[in-house]
Scaffold this active site. Structure first.
Site, PDB file in Angstrom:
ATOM      1  N   GLU A 134      -8.528  -7.641   4.466  1.00 32.14           N
ATOM      2  CA  GLU A 134      -7.648  -8.645   3.851  1.00 32.14           C
ATOM      3  C   GLU A 134      -7.000  -9.527   4.923  1.00 32.14           C
ATOM      4  O   GLU A 134      -6.857 -10.737   4.723  1.00 32.14           O
ATOM      5  CB  GLU A 134      -6.600  -7.951   2.961  1.00 32.14           C
ATOM      6  N   GLY A 162     -20.544 -17.977 -17.489  1.00 28.19           N
ATOM      7  CA  GLY A 162     -21.034 -17.517 -16.177  1.00 28.19           C
ATOM      8  C   GLY A 162     -21.773 -18.606 -15.413  1.00 28.19           C
ATOM      9  O   GLY A 162     -22.167 -18.427 -14.255  1.00 28.19           O
ATOM     10  N   TYR A 166       0.836  -1.221   0.000  1.00 26.15           N
ATOM     11  CA  TYR A 166       0.000   0.000   0.000  1.00 26.15           C
ATOM     12  C   TYR A 166       0.863   1.262   0.000  1.00 26.15           C
ATOM     13  O   TYR A 166       0.446   2.302  -0.458  1.00 26.15           O
ATOM     14  CB  TYR A 166      -0.969  -0.012   1.189  1.00 26.15           C
ATOM     15  N   TYR A 203     -10.358 -18.340 -11.755  1.00 29.16           N
ATOM     16  CA  TYR A 203     -11.326 -19.307 -12.278  1.00 29.16           C
ATOM     17  C   TYR A 203     -12.200 -19.790 -11.124  1.00 29.16           C
ATOM     18  O   TYR A 203     -11.698 -20.144 -10.052  1.00 29.16           O
ATOM     19  CB  TYR A 203     -10.623 -20.478 -12.993  1.00 29.16           C
TER      20      TYR A 203
HETATM   21  C1  LIG Z   1     -13.897 -13.722 -10.216  1.00 25.70           C
HETATM   22  C2  LIG Z   1     -13.635 -14.296 -11.596  1.00 25.70           C
HETATM   23  C3  LIG Z   1     -14.038 -15.578 -11.900  1.00 25.70           C
HETATM   24  C4  LIG Z   1     -13.808 -16.108 -13.175  1.00 25.70           C
HETATM   25  N1  LIG Z   1     -14.237 -17.384 -13.466  1.00 25.70           N
HETATM   26  C5  LIG Z   1     -14.026 -17.901 -14.704  1.00 25.70           C
HETATM   27  C6  LIG Z   1     -14.446 -19.242 -15.038  1.00 25.70           C
HETATM   28  O1  LIG Z   1     -15.014 -19.960 -14.204  1.00 25.70           O
HETATM   29  N2  LIG Z   1     -14.194 -19.697 -16.286  1.00 25.70           N
HETATM   30  C7  LIG Z   1     -13.574 -18.923 -17.242  1.00 25.70           C
HETATM   31  O2  LIG Z   1     -13.368 -19.399 -18.368  1.00 25.70           O
HETATM   32  N3  LIG Z   1     -13.173 -17.660 -16.955  1.00 25.70           N
HETATM   33  C8  LIG Z   1     -13.361 -17.142 -15.715  1.00 25.70           C
HETATM   34  N4  LIG Z   1     -12.927 -15.867 -15.422  1.00 25.70           N
HETATM   35  C9  LIG Z   1     -12.187 -15.108 -16.470  1.00 25.70           C
HETATM   36  C10 LIG Z   1     -10.702 -15.475 -16.426  1.00 25.70           C
HETATM   37  O3  LIG Z   1     -10.144 -15.050 -15.190  1.00 25.70           O
HETATM   38  C11 LIG Z   1      -9.876 -14.771 -17.515  1.00 25.70           C
HETATM   39  O4  LIG Z   1     -10.160 -13.402 -17.519  1.00 25.70           O
HETATM   40  C12 LIG Z   1     -10.163 -15.351 -18.896  1.00 25.70           C
HETATM   41  O5  LIG Z   1      -9.846 -16.738 -18.926  1.00 25.70           O
HETATM   42  C13 LIG Z   1      -9.315 -14.601 -19.950  1.00 25.70           C
HETATM   43  O6  LIG Z   1      -7.958 -14.701 -19.594  1.00 25.70           O
HETATM   44  P1  LIG Z   1      -6.842 -14.804 -20.739  1.00 25.70           P
HETATM   45  O7  LIG Z   1      -5.514 -14.727 -20.088  1.00 25.70           O
HETATM   46  O8  LIG Z   1      -7.125 -15.961 -21.620  1.00 25.70           O
HETATM   47  O9  LIG Z   1      -7.113 -13.505 -21.589  1.00 25.70           O
HETATM   48  P2  LIG Z   1      -6.248 -12.153 -21.523  1.00 25.70           P
HETATM   49  O10 LIG Z   1      -4.946 -12.372 -22.163  1.00 25.70           O
HETATM   50  O11 LIG Z   1      -6.300 -11.632 -20.141  1.00 25.70           O
HETATM   51  O12 LIG Z   1      -7.120 -11.244 -22.484  1.00 25.70           O
HETATM   52  C14 LIG Z   1      -8.429 -10.804 -22.068  1.00 25.70           C
HETATM   53  C15 LIG Z   1      -9.029  -9.967 -23.193  1.00 25.70           C
HETATM   54  O13 LIG Z   1      -8.204  -8.833 -23.431  1.00 25.70           O
HETATM   55  C16 LIG Z   1      -7.884  -8.762 -24.791  1.00 25.70           C
HETATM   56  N5  LIG Z   1      -6.489  -8.262 -24.956  1.00 25.70           N
HETATM   57  C17 LIG Z   1      -5.369  -8.817 -24.466  1.00 25.70           C
HETATM   58  N6  LIG Z   1      -4.287  -8.111 -24.811  1.00 25.70           N
HETATM   59  C18 LIG Z   1      -4.740  -7.077 -25.572  1.00 25.70           C
HETATM   60  C19 LIG Z   1      -4.123  -6.006 -26.245  1.00 25.70           C
HETATM   61  N7  LIG Z   1      -2.801  -5.840 -26.198  1.00 25.70           N
HETATM   62  N8  LIG Z   1      -4.909  -5.151 -26.940  1.00 25.70           N
HETATM   63  C20 LIG Z   1      -6.254  -5.299 -26.969  1.00 25.70           C
HETATM   64  N9  LIG Z   1      -6.892  -6.300 -26.352  1.00 25.70           N
HETATM   65  C21 LIG Z   1      -6.152  -7.173 -25.661  1.00 25.70           C
HETATM   66  C22 LIG Z   1      -7.993 -10.188 -25.321  1.00 25.70           C
HETATM   67  O14 LIG Z   1      -8.281 -10.208 -26.721  1.00 25.70           O
HETATM   68  C23 LIG Z   1      -9.129 -10.725 -24.516  1.00 25.70           C
HETATM   69  O15 LIG Z   1     -10.367 -10.438 -25.118  1.00 25.70           O
HETATM   70  C24 LIG Z   1     -13.150 -15.326 -14.156  1.00 25.70           C
HETATM   71  C25 LIG Z   1     -12.719 -14.033 -13.818  1.00 25.70           C
HETATM   72  C26 LIG Z   1     -12.949 -13.515 -12.559  1.00 25.70           C
HETATM   73  C27 LIG Z   1     -12.464 -12.139 -12.237  1.00 25.70           C
HETATM   74  C1  HEM Z   2      -6.331   2.014  -1.509  1.00 22.22           C
HETATM   75  C2  HEM Z   2      -5.610   1.343  -2.379  1.00 22.22           C
HETATM   76  C3  HEM Z   2      -6.187   0.428  -3.440  1.00 22.22           C
HETATM   77  C4  HEM Z   2      -7.384   0.502  -4.098  1.00 22.22           C
HETATM   78  C5  HEM Z   2      -8.466   1.546  -3.952  1.00 22.22           C
HETATM   79  C6  HEM Z   2      -7.448  -0.623  -5.002  1.00 22.22           C
HETATM   80  C7  HEM Z   2      -8.523  -0.902  -5.836  1.00 22.22           C
HETATM   81  C8  HEM Z   2      -8.633  -2.027  -6.632  1.00 22.22           C
HETATM   82  C9  HEM Z   2      -9.777  -2.369  -7.427  1.00 22.22           C
HETATM   83  C10 HEM Z   2     -11.043  -1.553  -7.520  1.00 22.22           C
HETATM   84  C11 HEM Z   2      -9.523  -3.545  -8.048  1.00 22.22           C
HETATM   85  C12 HEM Z   2     -10.444  -4.299  -9.001  1.00 22.22           C
HETATM   86  C13 HEM Z   2     -11.322  -5.251  -8.214  1.00 22.22           C
HETATM   87  C14 HEM Z   2     -12.175  -6.069  -9.152  1.00 22.22           C
HETATM   88  O1  HEM Z   2     -11.708  -7.073  -9.662  1.00 22.22           O
HETATM   89  O2  HEM Z   2     -13.284  -5.705  -9.399  1.00 22.22           O
HETATM   90  C15 HEM Z   2      -8.198  -3.951  -7.649  1.00 22.22           C
HETATM   91  C16 HEM Z   2      -7.561  -5.098  -8.108  1.00 22.22           C
HETATM   92  C17 HEM Z   2      -6.222  -5.320  -7.927  1.00 22.22           C
HETATM   93  N1  HEM Z   2      -5.379  -4.627  -7.088  1.00 22.22           N
HETATM   94 FE1  HEM Z   2      -5.827  -3.025  -5.967  1.00 22.22          FE
HETATM   95  N2  HEM Z   2      -6.296  -1.346  -4.903  1.00 22.22           N
HETATM   96  C18 HEM Z   2      -5.504  -0.752  -3.960  1.00 22.22           C
HETATM   97  C19 HEM Z   2      -4.262  -1.192  -3.538  1.00 22.22           C
HETATM   98  C20 HEM Z   2      -3.542  -2.198  -4.142  1.00 22.22           C
HETATM   99  C21 HEM Z   2      -2.204  -2.589  -3.774  1.00 22.22           C
HETATM  100  C22 HEM Z   2      -1.399  -2.003  -2.635  1.00 22.22           C
HETATM  101  C23 HEM Z   2      -1.828  -3.575  -4.647  1.00 22.22           C
HETATM  102  C24 HEM Z   2      -0.505  -4.299  -4.707  1.00 22.22           C
HETATM  103  C25 HEM Z   2       0.524  -3.798  -5.350  1.00 22.22           C
HETATM  104  C26 HEM Z   2      -2.953  -3.820  -5.529  1.00 22.22           C
HETATM  105  C27 HEM Z   2      -2.981  -4.782  -6.525  1.00 22.22           C
HETATM  106  C28 HEM Z   2      -4.119  -5.159  -7.200  1.00 22.22           C
HETATM  107  C29 HEM Z   2      -4.142  -6.245  -8.166  1.00 22.22           C
HETATM  108  C30 HEM Z   2      -2.946  -7.099  -8.604  1.00 22.22           C
HETATM  109  C31 HEM Z   2      -5.463  -6.357  -8.604  1.00 22.22           C
HETATM  110  C32 HEM Z   2      -6.012  -7.338  -9.642  1.00 22.22           C
HETATM  111  C33 HEM Z   2      -5.729  -6.674 -10.962  1.00 22.22           C
HETATM  112  C34 HEM Z   2      -6.046  -7.498 -12.143  1.00 22.22           C
HETATM  113  O3  HEM Z   2      -6.127  -8.715 -12.022  1.00 22.22           O
HETATM  114  O4  HEM Z   2      -6.211  -6.890 -13.200  1.00 22.22           O
HETATM  115  N3  HEM Z   2      -3.965  -2.974  -5.188  1.00 22.22           N
HETATM  116  N4  HEM Z   2      -7.669  -3.020  -6.789  1.00 22.22           N
END
Ligand SMILES: Cc1cc2nc3c(=O)[nH]c(=O)nc-3n(C[C@H](O)[C@H](O)[C@H](O)COP(=O)(O)OP(=O)(O)OC[C@H]3O[C@@H](n4cnc5c(N)ncnc54)[C@H](O)[C@@H]3O)c2cc1C
Ligand code: HEM
Length: 397
Positions: free
Chosen positions: A140, A276, A98, A208
């Site tokens: 957390e 979903g 943080y 996932y």
């Molecule tokens: C709480 C939660 C639960 C989930 N549960 C499931 C589940 O049960 N099953 C499931 O299949 N998935 C689930 N997901 C989704 C999963 O986590 C991934 O997001 C999904 O599999 C896509 O990941 P990826 O690495 O294949 O795609 P990524 O590489 O992360 O890409 C995601 C999207 O971004 C686009 N992208 C990537 N790079 C670029 C770029 N440079 N420019 C423009 N666009 C770009 C890609 O084309 C793609 O459409 C869940 C997500 C969350 C947050």
């Molecule tokens: C007050 C401080 C912070 C706020 C308000 C904040 C807010 C958020 C929010 C809104 C998300 C998205 C949640 C979702 O999935 O919907 C997120 C994800 C995340 N945060 Fe933070 N965050 C904070 C601090 C931090 C810190 C200290 C770290 C560590 C370096 C961190 C790392 C991450 C990561 C890795 C994700 C997931 C990102 C991804 O998968 O794309 N955050 N946070």
């Protein structure tokens, strides 16, 4: 609670800071990753960085938190904070980080807004940041303790005991712990982070949902392969589809997530579309395993029965419950007892007092939620999971 002095400054500066938050957070991530590249190796999701969604979720959450402090100073916006805290624990965020985020976020605010950021303005926003950080750190710590991981590390190795092709673009992996030691329990609807090493040597995490397997001491994840079209293909889902077979090992976090089936007697409405269905399948499995007599209405929408992941499981589980009814919609036409087209609740009786769990693409969830509200379901009884950074967060606070 925010001091009276800071509250006045936040109220006066929220419009200008709010309007620049997208630029501020873009600059924040660029400068932070330039000096801390390790955060992009096994923590931040580079797909979400490329799409800008994570930036918008962060900006939206800070604006929503500041607004909540002003409008309801005696209440903590727990729904907003809990969602973030679960995501943070799933990616292994630690207290000391943080301080790093603070440094780059406030550096970006000063860079973007220049002289408008007087010491008083900086101090007031500092107070907001640390109130939010303090609340998140406390949540957390509790979540890590429940997962048996006070040090923030919840990673374990799991062996793939079966790989199952569910549809043309969805596979399930059944997993068994690869070592000894207790397996933290999962609540139905929760997700894990999967940590994989990419071909360029960096690590990536994706979440996932556990889609079943709990009863046999196994875990199951069900993964849809994300094809990019004009954009790159999804990197982790493609790697799991093309590179992971029975006998391989995967690294998983403990289960996290605040959208999990609560015990109780209220009727349930379980609503999903596409991939979903994974949390919904886990909830159905739990209801079946515990001999639940709750009234259940299962609603799912998809392109076709062949493309509907876990369809047979959902049918079997729902049909085995004493008080469940199911309706499936398929866009390419009805088959058997399903309905044609998209989900429509106009002639579906929603049980009074129902609790809803909803999961699917955002446009689907928006539409389903508005139909459910129209059918008389209270907003607080609609729990939803977003498979990506939650861009609804600000509205749910
Ligand atoms: C709480 C939660 C639960 C989930 N549960 C499931 C589940 O049960 N099953 C499931 O299949 N998935 C689930 N997901 C989704 C999963 O986590 C991934 O997001 C999904 O599999 C896509 O990941 P990826 O690495 O294949 O795609 P990524 O590489 O992360 O890409 C995601 C999207 O971004 C686009 N992208 C990537 N790079 C670029 C770029 N440079 N420019 C423009 N666009 C770009 C890609 O084309 C793609 O459409 C869940 C997500 C969350 C947050
Ligand atoms: C007050 C401080 C912070 C706020 C308000 C904040 C807010 C958020 C929010 C809104 C998300 C998205 C949640 C979702 O999935 O919907 C997120 C994800 C995340 N945060 Fe933070 N965050 C904070 C601090 C931090 C810190 C200290 C770290 C560590 C370096 C961190 C790392 C991450 C990561 C890795 C994700 C997931 C990102 C991804 O998968 O794309 N955050 N946070």
């Amino acid at each position: 609670m925010l001091s009276a002095e800071s509250a006045g400054i936040i109220r006066a500066t929220l419009p200008v800071i709010g309007a620049s938050l997208d630029t501020i957070t873009a600059r924040f991530y660029t400068t932070m990753f330039a000096e801390h590249p390790e955060l992009l190796d096994g923590m931040f999701n580079r797909g979400n960085q490329a799409s800008g969604e994570q930036r918008r979720a962060l900006a939206g959450s800070i604006a929503a938190f500041a607004t909540a402090l002003l409008e309801r100073p005696d209440e903590r916006p727990d729904r907003l904070l809990t969602r973030i805290a679960h995501k943070h624990t799933a990616v292994g965020v630690t207290d000391d980080q943080y301080v790093i985020v603070h440094k780059y976020l406030f550096g970006a605010i000063a860079d973007v807004l220049g002289e408008a950021v007087t010491p008083e303005v900086a101090a007031a926003w500092d107070e907001v940041y640390w109130l939010m950080a303090g609340a998140l750190i406390a949540l957390e710590a509790r979540i890590y303790a429940r997962a048996g991981a006070e040090d923030g590390s919840t990673w374990r190795r799991w062996r793939v005991v079966e790989r199952r092709q569910e549809t043309a673009d969805v596979v399930s992996f059944l997993l068994r712990p690869a070592g000894d030691g207790p397996v933290p329990p999962a609540r139905p609807g929760q997700y894990v982070s999967v940590r994989v090493r990419m071909p360029d040597g960096t690590h990536q995490l994706r979440q996932y949902t556990l889609s079943g397997g709990e009863r046999d001491g196994l875990r199951k994840i069900t993964v849809k392969r994300v094809l990019g079209g004009d954009a790159p293909d999804g990197e982790v889902s493609t790697l799991l589809h093309t590179g992971v077979r029975a006998g391989d090992e995967l690294t998983l976090s403990a289960p996290f997530g605040d959208v999990a089936l609560e015990d109780g007697d209220a009727p349930l409405v379980l609503v999903s579309a596409g991939i979903g269905c994974t949390p919904i399948a886990a909830m159905l499995e739990h209801l079946a395993a515990t001999g639940s007599t709750r009234r259940v209405l299962l609603l799912h929408a998809d392109r076709s029965p062949e493309g509907h992941p876990l369809r047979r499981d959902m049918e079997r589980l729902a049909d085995g419950l004493p008080s469940a009814r199911r309706i499936f919609w398929y866009e390419d036409g009805a088959r058997g007892d399903s309905r044609p087209g998209r989900l429509s609740l106009s002639d579906v009786e929603i049980p009074p007092g129902a609790v809803v769990y909803l999961c699917g693409p955002l446009p689907f969830m928006r539409e389903a939620r508005s139909q459910l509200l129209g059918a008389g379901v209270a907003a607080r009884d609609i729990h939803y999971e977003v498979f990506g950074p939650d861009l609804w967060l600000g509205h749910a606070a």
